[in-house]
Design a protein around this motif. Sequence first.
Motif, PDB file in Angstrom:
ATOM      1  N   PRO A   1       2.282  -4.925   4.186  1.00 17.81           N
ATOM      2  CA  PRO A   1       3.195  -3.781   4.180  1.00 17.81           C
ATOM      3  C   PRO A   1       2.532  -2.512   3.683  1.00 17.81           C
ATOM      4  O   PRO A   1       1.611  -2.555   2.855  1.00 17.81           O
ATOM      5  N   ILE A   2       3.030  -1.395   4.157  1.00 16.32           N
ATOM      6  CA  ILE A   2       2.503  -0.095   3.761  1.00 16.32           C
ATOM      7  C   ILE A   2       3.650   0.903   3.757  1.00 16.32           C
ATOM      8  O   ILE A   2       4.591   0.780   4.551  1.00 16.32           O
ATOM      9  N   ALA A   3       3.617   1.863   2.855  1.00  9.49           N
ATOM     10  CA  ALA A   3       4.698   2.836   2.733  1.00  9.49           C
ATOM     11  C   ALA A   3       4.129   4.246   2.634  1.00  9.49           C
ATOM     12  O   ALA A   3       3.057   4.455   2.039  1.00  9.49           O
ATOM     13  N   MET A   4       4.847   5.192   3.211  1.00 10.07           N
ATOM     14  CA  MET A   4       4.483   6.609   3.134  1.00 10.07           C
ATOM     15  C   MET A   4       5.699   7.394   2.670  1.00 10.07           C
ATOM     16  O   MET A   4       6.776   7.277   3.250  1.00 10.07           O
ATOM     17  N   ARG A   5       5.543   8.187   1.628  1.00 10.45           N
ATOM     18  CA  ARG A   5       6.614   9.064   1.151  1.00 10.45           C
ATOM     19  C   ARG A   5       6.318  10.498   1.575  1.00 10.45           C
ATOM     20  O   ARG A   5       5.166  10.922   1.619  1.00 10.45           O
ATOM     21  N   TYR A   6       7.368  11.258   1.870  1.00  9.52           N
ATOM     22  CA  TYR A   6       7.183  12.666   2.198  1.00  9.52           C
ATOM     23  C   TYR A   6       8.466  13.406   1.837  1.00  9.52           C
ATOM     24  O   TYR A   6       9.552  12.826   1.814  1.00  9.52           O
ATOM     25  N   PRO A   7       8.355  14.698   1.547  1.00  2.00           N
ATOM     26  CA  PRO A   7       9.497  15.427   0.976  1.00  2.00           C
ATOM     27  C   PRO A   7      10.480  15.913   2.020  1.00  2.00           C
ATOM     28  O   PRO A   7      10.225  15.904   3.226  1.00  2.00           O
ATOM     29  N   ARG A   8      11.622  16.339   1.521  1.00  2.00           N
ATOM     30  CA  ARG A   8      12.617  17.009   2.358  1.00  2.00           C
ATOM     31  C   ARG A   8      12.135  18.425   2.650  1.00  2.00           C
ATOM     32  O   ARG A   8      11.466  19.051   1.837  1.00  2.00           O
ATOM     33  N   GLY A   9      12.488  18.922   3.819  1.00  2.00           N
ATOM     34  CA  GLY A   9      12.238  20.330   4.099  1.00  2.00           C
ATOM     35  C   GLY A   9      11.007  20.573   4.948  1.00  2.00           C
ATOM     36  O   GLY A   9      10.475  19.673   5.595  1.00  2.00           O
TER      37      GLY A   9
ATOM     38  N   LEU B   1      -0.541  15.059 -11.224  1.00  2.00           N
ATOM     39  CA  LEU B   1       0.657  15.752 -10.769  1.00  2.00           C
ATOM     40  C   LEU B   1       1.368  14.903  -9.726  1.00  2.00           C
ATOM     41  O   LEU B   1       0.731  14.406  -8.782  1.00  2.00           O
ATOM     42  N   GLU B   2       2.680  14.748  -9.876  1.00  2.00           N
ATOM     43  CA  GLU B   2       3.468  13.998  -8.902  1.00  2.00           C
ATOM     44  C   GLU B   2       4.908  14.501  -8.922  1.00  2.00           C
ATOM     45  O   GLU B   2       5.407  14.968  -9.951  1.00  2.00           O
ATOM     46  N   GLU B   3       5.574  14.402  -7.788  1.00  2.00           N
ATOM     47  CA  GLU B   3       6.984  14.769  -7.683  1.00  2.00           C
ATOM     48  C   GLU B   3       7.809  13.486  -7.682  1.00  2.00           C
ATOM     49  O   GLU B   3       8.359  13.053  -6.681  1.00  2.00           O
ATOM     50  N   GLY B   4       7.857  12.881  -8.839  1.00  2.00           N
ATOM     51  CA  GLY B   4       8.567  11.624  -9.020  1.00  2.00           C
ATOM     52  C   GLY B   4       8.577  11.293 -10.496  1.00  2.00           C
ATOM     53  O   GLY B   4       8.007  12.028 -11.325  1.00  2.00           O
ATOM     54  N   CYS B   5       9.237  10.203 -10.854  1.00  2.00           N
ATOM     55  CA  CYS B   5       9.351   9.860 -12.268  1.00  2.00           C
ATOM     56  C   CYS B   5       7.978   9.533 -12.850  1.00  2.00           C
ATOM     57  O   CYS B   5       7.144   8.881 -12.216  1.00  2.00           O
TER      58      CYS B   5
ATOM     59  N   VAL C   1       0.860  -1.186   0.000  1.00  2.00           N
ATOM     60  CA  VAL C   1       0.000   0.000   0.000  1.00  2.00           C
ATOM     61  C   VAL C   1       0.890   1.227   0.000  1.00  2.00           C
ATOM     62  O   VAL C   1       1.884   1.283   0.736  1.00  2.00           O
ATOM     63  N   LEU C   2       0.556   2.224  -0.832  1.00  2.00           N
ATOM     64  CA  LEU C   2       1.375   3.443  -0.938  1.00  2.00           C
ATOM     65  C   LEU C   2       0.535   4.671  -0.631  1.00  2.00           C
ATOM     66  O   LEU C   2      -0.578   4.821  -1.155  1.00  2.00           O
ATOM     67  N   MET C   3       1.092   5.567   0.178  1.00  2.00           N
ATOM     68  CA  MET C   3       0.391   6.811   0.486  1.00  2.00           C
ATOM     69  C   MET C   3       1.390   7.961   0.625  1.00  2.00           C
ATOM     70  O   MET C   3       2.588   7.736   0.828  1.00  2.00           O
ATOM     71  N   ALA C   4       0.869   9.180   0.486  1.00  2.00           N
ATOM     72  CA  ALA C   4       1.702  10.379   0.607  1.00  2.00           C
ATOM     73  C   ALA C   4       0.834  11.520   1.106  1.00  2.00           C
ATOM     74  O   ALA C   4      -0.255  11.761   0.568  1.00  2.00           O
ATOM     75  N   PRO C   5       1.289  12.250   2.139  1.00  4.58           N
ATOM     76  CA  PRO C   5       0.477  13.330   2.708  1.00  4.58           C
ATOM     77  C   PRO C   5       0.603  14.618   1.907  1.00  4.58           C
ATOM     78  O   PRO C   5       1.638  14.905   1.315  1.00  4.58           O
TER      79      PRO C   5
ATOM     80  N   ASP D   1     -16.144  21.641 -13.456  1.00  3.62           N
ATOM     81  CA  ASP D   1     -16.640  20.745 -14.507  1.00  3.62           C
ATOM     82  C   ASP D   1     -15.754  20.693 -15.751  1.00  3.62           C
ATOM     83  O   ASP D   1     -16.051  19.938 -16.679  1.00  3.62           O
ATOM     84  N   ASP D   2     -14.673  21.489 -15.793  1.00  2.00           N
ATOM     85  CA  ASP D   2     -13.888  21.556 -17.027  1.00  2.00           C
ATOM     86  C   ASP D   2     -12.647  20.653 -17.012  1.00  2.00           C
ATOM     87  O   ASP D   2     -12.160  20.240 -18.073  1.00  2.00           O
ATOM     88  N   LEU D   3     -12.111  20.372 -15.844  1.00  3.53           N
ATOM     89  CA  LEU D   3     -10.858  19.626 -15.749  1.00  3.53           C
ATOM     90  C   LEU D   3     -10.777  18.929 -14.399  1.00  3.53           C
ATOM     91  O   LEU D   3     -11.207  19.490 -13.378  1.00  3.53           O
ATOM     92  N   LEU D   4     -10.233  17.714 -14.403  1.00  9.06           N
ATOM     93  CA  LEU D   4      -9.974  16.996 -13.160  1.00  9.06           C
ATOM     94  C   LEU D   4      -8.458  16.951 -12.938  1.00  9.06           C
ATOM     95  O   LEU D   4      -7.726  16.380 -13.751  1.00  9.06           O
ATOM     96  N   ILE D   5      -7.998  17.582 -11.863  1.00  8.06           N
ATOM     97  CA  ILE D   5      -6.584  17.527 -11.487  1.00  8.06           C
ATOM     98  C   ILE D   5      -6.459  16.580 -10.300  1.00  8.06           C
ATOM     99  O   ILE D   5      -7.072  16.811  -9.249  1.00  8.06           O
ATOM    100  N   VAL D   6      -5.677  15.538 -10.477  1.00  4.47           N
ATOM    101  CA  VAL D   6      -5.450  14.582  -9.396  1.00  4.47           C
ATOM    102  C   VAL D   6      -3.984  14.672  -8.997  1.00  4.47           C
ATOM    103  O   VAL D   6      -3.099  14.395  -9.810  1.00  4.47           O
ATOM    104  N   ALA D   7      -3.735  15.078  -7.760  1.00  4.11           N
ATOM    105  CA  ALA D   7      -2.365  15.296  -7.304  1.00  4.11           C
ATOM    106  C   ALA D   7      -2.031  14.339  -6.170  1.00  4.11           C
ATOM    107  O   ALA D   7      -2.900  13.955  -5.378  1.00  4.11           O
ATOM    108  N   TYR D   8      -0.741  14.004  -6.101  1.00  2.00           N
ATOM    109  CA  TYR D   8      -0.269  13.039  -5.105  1.00  2.00           C
ATOM    110  C   TYR D   8       0.793  13.683  -4.227  1.00  2.00           C
ATOM    111  O   TYR D   8       1.784  14.242  -4.721  1.00  2.00           O
ATOM    112  N   GLY D   9       0.571  13.641  -2.911  1.00  2.00           N
ATOM    113  CA  GLY D   9       1.573  14.085  -1.958  1.00  2.00           C
ATOM    114  C   GLY D   9       1.937  15.552  -2.065  1.00  2.00           C
ATOM    115  O   GLY D   9       1.073  16.438  -1.971  1.00  2.00           O
ATOM    116  N   SER D  10       3.209  15.826  -2.282  1.00  2.00           N
ATOM    117  CA  SER D  10       3.727  17.195  -2.259  1.00  2.00           C
ATOM    118  C   SER D  10       3.185  18.076  -3.383  1.00  2.00           C
ATOM    119  O   SER D  10       3.380  19.288  -3.350  1.00  2.00           O
ATOM    120  N   MET D  11       2.508  17.494  -4.356  1.00  2.00           N
ATOM    121  CA  MET D  11       1.983  18.292  -5.470  1.00  2.00           C
ATOM    122  C   MET D  11       0.534  18.705  -5.258  1.00  2.00           C
ATOM    123  O   MET D  11      -0.072  19.335  -6.142  1.00  2.00           O
TER     124      MET D  11
END
Length: 631
Positions: free
Chosen positions: A468-476, A560-564, A444-448, A503-513
Motif C-alpha cells: 500500500p501507498i498513500a499520498m496526501r495533498y491540500p485543499r485549494g 515543517l508539516e501541515e498536520g499534528c 508508504v507515505l508521500m506528499a507533493p 551550513d547553519d540550519l537544515l529545514i526539512v519540509a513535507y508536502g504543502s510546507m
Amino acid sequence: MHLSEIVHPNQLRGLTIPQLKQIAHQIRDKHLETVANSGGHLGPGLGVVELTLALYQTLDLDRDKVIWDVGHQAYPHKLITGRYKQFHTLRQKNGIAGYLNRKESSFDHFGAGHASTSISSALGMALARDLQGDNYKVVAIIGDGSLTGGMALEAINHAGHLPHTNLMVVLNDNDMSISQNVGALSRYLNKIRLSPPMQFFSENIEEQLKQLPFVDKGELGRLKGGMKRLAVSKVGAVFEELGFTYIGPIDGHNLEELISTFQEAHKHPGPVLVHVATVKGKGYAIAEKDQVGYHAQNPFNLATGKALSSKTPKAPSYSKVFAETLIKIAEDDYRVVGITAAMATGTGLDKLQAKLPKQYFDVGIAEQHAVTMAAGMACEGMRPVVAIYSTFLQRAYDQIIHDVCIQNLPVFFCLDRAGIVGADGPTHQGMYDIAYLRCIPNMVLMAPKDEAELQRMLVTGINYTDGPIAMRYPRGNGYGAPLLEEGWEPLPIGKAELLRQGDDLLIVAYGSMVYPAVQVAEILSEHGIRASVVNARFAKPIDVELMVPLAKKIGRVVTLEEGCIAGGFGSGLMEALMDHQVAVPVTRIGVPDILVEHAAPNESMADLGLTSPQIAERVLKLFSKTPAVVG
C-alpha cells in the motif's frame, strides 16, 4: 412574529400554519442571503425548513432532544435556536460553526460533521433516559444518503431489537448525498417515494372493518395487522421487519401534514421511523435544478446563482490536477480504477466518471467498504486508486490495517483535503493522517510540494506494487507550477530532494510546507543565516541517506508539516536520527495538540504560527539561545 424574535424553539408552539409559512419564508431568505455573502452549505438546509418547523412545534425543546445527522442540514435549526443575530458570521473565525457544536448551543445535543451518526447517538440518549427514569422524547434526523453508511444500519438494527425504547427516526429523503445517491437502498427508497402515503393506513382500515357485522374485536386486531403488513410490504417492509413502526412517505414541505404526522408518531411506543420526502435546495430554483453544484457554494450572486469571480487568475486546484492526470493514466490502463465514498465532485472523480465510467466506482457514504473493496480488486491485479478526504479516511482505519496493510496489498490512497481546510472546522481538518498512517507496517507515505509533483506521485503510486501507498495533498489551488501533459516519471521510493544548501540550519519540509520552507530560508538569509532546505517527499520511508549526513554536518534541524506534531513527520525524522545515533537539536513545527476551529485557512495558519514570517521569527529566537533538543 418575525424570525428575528425567535430566541427559543418553543416559541413555535401554537403558531398557526400561515405564521409558520411566514417563518419558513424568512428562514430561506436569511439562509440564502448569508450563504451568498460568505459561502457555505446551501441545498441541505433549504430542504428541511418545513420539516424543522413542524417537528419542533410538536416538541418541548426544554426537555426533548433532536439529533441531526451531518450538521450542514441544520442551518434552519440554528436560526430558531437563538443564533439569528450571529448567523451572518456563519463559518467565519469566532463565528457560528457550519456544523453542530455542543459548545455553541444547548440545543446542539450532539456534534455532527461526519454522516451516519445520529441514530446511534440518539439511541444512546434514549437508553440513558430510560435507565435514569426520565421520559423526554429523542428524535434522530438522518438524510437518505447517510443510510449508505454502515453505522446507521447498525444502529437501526439495534434499535429495532429494543421494542420498549421510545425513539423517533426522521428519514429526510431527498434522493441525494452531496452527489446523486448510489446503491440498492437508494433505489428502494425511490420506489417508496412513488407509493401512496401510509401514515394512517392502519387507522383507516380499522374504521372500515368496524362497519362489517361479522367482525368481532379479536378478529379486528388480527385483520388490521394483516392488512397493514400486506400494504407495508410495498412501502416500508424493510423498516417494519427490522422492528420499527414505519410512517410515510409524507410531503416534507406540507406543514399541515408534517405536524399531524409527527403528532401521531409521538403516540407510538418503541422505535418509529417517519419517512419524509423533501427537495434539496427547496425555494431557490437554481439550487433545485442543480442539487449537486449547490450543495455548497462559495460567495455567489443571489440573482444569477453565479460565483463571484476573482480578478486574479488562479492556478488549478490539486483536485483538478489529480483528476485530469488520473484520467490520462487510466485511459492507457484499464486496470486503473477510481473509488470514492460519495465525494465525486470534491475529489474530482466526477471527471473520471464522465470520461471512463467503467473505471469509476462510488460506494456511497461507506469508507470502510471502499477500502476493503479496493483490497479485493488489488488481489485480482487491478490498480485501485481510493480518493477520500483525510478526515473521512479515519472512518476506515481498521480496514486499512486489517484488509490492506496486513495483507500488503497495492492499494493507492489519495488523501484530499489534507491539512487545514478552513471553514468546516474540527470535524473536517485533515490533521492526523501522517500520524495514523505512519505507524502501520508496509505503508508508504508521500506528499507533493506542488501540483506538478502531484502528477509524478500519482504515477509513482499507481506503479508501486510492493504494497500500500498513500499520498496526501491540500485543499485549494496549487502554485502554478508548469504541468506536463504526459511522460511523467515515477519518483524513487523514499528519496527526498535538496532544494537549497546552507551550513547553519537544515529545514526539512513535507508536502504543502515546502514552499513556505523556501520562503523561511530566504528571510533567514537576510539575517545572515544560511539554511539548507529539503523537500522530504516521503514521510515513510524517510531518506536517511540524504538527511542523516546533512543533520550531522549542520547540527541543527527544523521540520515543517501541515498536520499534528504528535506522531507526525517531524517525529519520524527524529526517530530516524536517533536510530542512526545522531543527537542534534530538532525543532518540530506543525499543528500542536489542539483542535483547529473554523476560520479561513490563512487565519488558521496565522493563529498556529505557521506562516513563513512567523516560522522565521521562531527560528531566529532559537539561534539566540543555547542549542538544545526541542520537541
